[in-house]
Design a protein around this motif. Structure first.
Motif, mmCIF file in Angstrom:
data_model
loop_
_atom_site.group_PDB
_atom_site.id
_atom_site.type_symbol
_atom_site.label_atom_id
_atom_site.label_comp_id
_atom_site.label_asym_id
_atom_site.label_seq_id
_atom_site.Cartn_x
_atom_site.Cartn_y
_atom_site.Cartn_z
ATOM 1 N N SER B 7 0.849 -1.199 0.000
ATOM 2 C CA SER B 7 0.000 0.000 0.000
ATOM 3 C C SER B 7 0.875 1.236 0.000
ATOM 4 N N ASP B 8 0.244 2.363 -0.181
ATOM 5 C CA ASP B 8 0.921 3.656 -0.059
ATOM 6 C C ASP B 8 2.231 3.711 -0.839
ATOM 7 N N ALA B 46 -3.218 -1.457 -1.592
ATOM 8 C CA ALA B 46 -4.321 -0.873 -0.816
ATOM 9 C C ALA B 46 -4.322 0.661 -0.803
ATOM 10 N N HIS B 173 -8.760 1.386 2.412
ATOM 11 C CA HIS B 173 -7.853 2.514 2.659
ATOM 12 C C HIS B 173 -8.568 3.484 3.593
ATOM 13 N N GLY B 216 -4.437 0.234 3.793
ATOM 14 C CA GLY B 216 -3.527 1.296 3.385
ATOM 15 C C GLY B 216 -3.972 2.582 4.037
#
Lengths: 248, 248
Positions: B7-8, B46, B173, B216
């Motif tokens: 994620s991110d 995510a 998220h 996320g």
């Protein structure tokens, strides 16, 4: 094989602050209907897909809708970038789209993109040349004498292995001039197009190996020299000066 | 089935005017190597794919490269939008990408996206919830009482037909809090995340039907309450305050 030639969609364009997105959607839906009713097999989109290098979200949504619809109609779609498009942004997803018969050539990489189709009459080669400036081609062929756009396009074509015994169609986005002079501009082309210099012109005779050349850049539909080298014209009339022009 | 949770990514991010694109490319290549060496079957991304709603051209190029590479590795990739992403821009191409095992849910459309995979152990349902605000969910469920993000997420999940007898994985998220309080922020989250109000928090217990929740939003890797509700943390350390943090 039936081929539909489009160009200069300029998706996301506003004229005098009037947002044309709904009109563009209407026109693209008309085109989808035409593809269906006329049993079109191949769609060529010869550049200036978007109006801006950073298209608006609604422009992105409309192109997504159009490409998905084309894919659902099971036609082979070929699209190049024009001078209004960001090569990089239009290139996004292109490798993954191939599986769905969407073929995008947004960046010239030193080779003229080609894909072979075939039907009962044999092979049909589609060639895609996104908008290129002299410097972009010079980058790949530093030893060639490339001073003008004409030199650039001729260099690209000279390095492509085009077999004139087969059928060949090219999509390109350039300012192409015939023996009788410049194409008739519509009026809504960018200022750089309306006051184009000799260095940015490409002679139509460089396309002699092709059975059809689907051009984009000039917004008035017209043939350049012979019947098989043509601008389709833009999707809509994109300036007030075009109010009385005919669209193809 | 082996699942990798990312994620991110914040592709295109600069920290103190230092462009991180080359570092991001290096990290994504490491991840591609890991997917290969560990025989990963499913990749979850995510949210906060890009750092900006209008990503730079080089960011667009890097995501294109990463998605193409994932597709070539023949893994099933699932991706949602985060608060940093433009729903519309991240959505582009998603319907066409499905054929290449890239599944993107960037816009909440009133239904929780789901796709069923299966292996020797039976069905595995992947559920995708892009970043949603209370108002976005309220739009689809005007009669429900939705005042907070917690209400919003619970409403979305209540309308999804989740069969707890099968295996279910969710990617989301949001700012998710456990019984013991807020997640530990990394420091490089946006100001709105670092000073989040009660209305924007979602209780981790709403995810009880899921066997794993791939979160996320928060840049420090951590579990929220139980081991199976986790933030993977960001791709890189995205602020100087994170210099001493551990990455997962």
């Amino acid at each position: 094989m039936k081929v539909l030639h489009l160009s200069d969609l300029h998706i996301g364009k506003s004229v005098n602050d009037f947002n044309l997105i709904e009109d563009q959607k209407y026109m693209l839906e008309q085109i989808l209907g035409l593809i269906k009713s006329r049993d079109i097999d191949v769609v060529l989109i010869a550049g200036d897909v978007y109006d801006k290098t950073v298209p608006s979200e609604e422009a992105v949504r409309l192109l997504d809708y159009f490409l998905c619809s084309l894919s659902e109609l099971d036609v082979e779609t070929f699209m190049i970038s024009g001078n209004h498009d960001s090569d990089e942004r239009l290139h996004f997803g292109s490798a993954l789209f191939e599986a769905r018969k969407i073929h995008i050539c947004a960046k010239y990489d030193g080779h003229l993109y080609t894909k072979q189709l075939s039907d009962g009459f044999g092979s049909l080669n589609i060639w895609l040349l996104p908008f290129v400036k002299a410097s972009q081609v010079k980058h790949f062929y530093p030893d060639e004498e490339i001073r003008s756009y004409d030199d650039a396009v001729r260099t690209v074509l000279a390095h492509a292995e085009i077999d004139p015994s087969e059928r060949n169609i090219l999509a390109a986005h350039q300012f192409v001039v015939g023996k009788s002079g410049d194409p008739k501009t519509g009026g809504s082309e960018s200022a750089a197009v309306l006051s184009v210099g000799a260095v940015e012109k490409t002679g139509a005779d460089c396309f002699d190996d092709f059975d059809y050349v689907a051009l984009g850049h000039i917004h008035s539909p017209q043939q350049i020299g012979k019947e098989t080298v043509r601008y389709s014209g833009s999707l809509l009339k994109y300036s007030l000066s075009e109010a009385d022009n005919e669209k193809s």
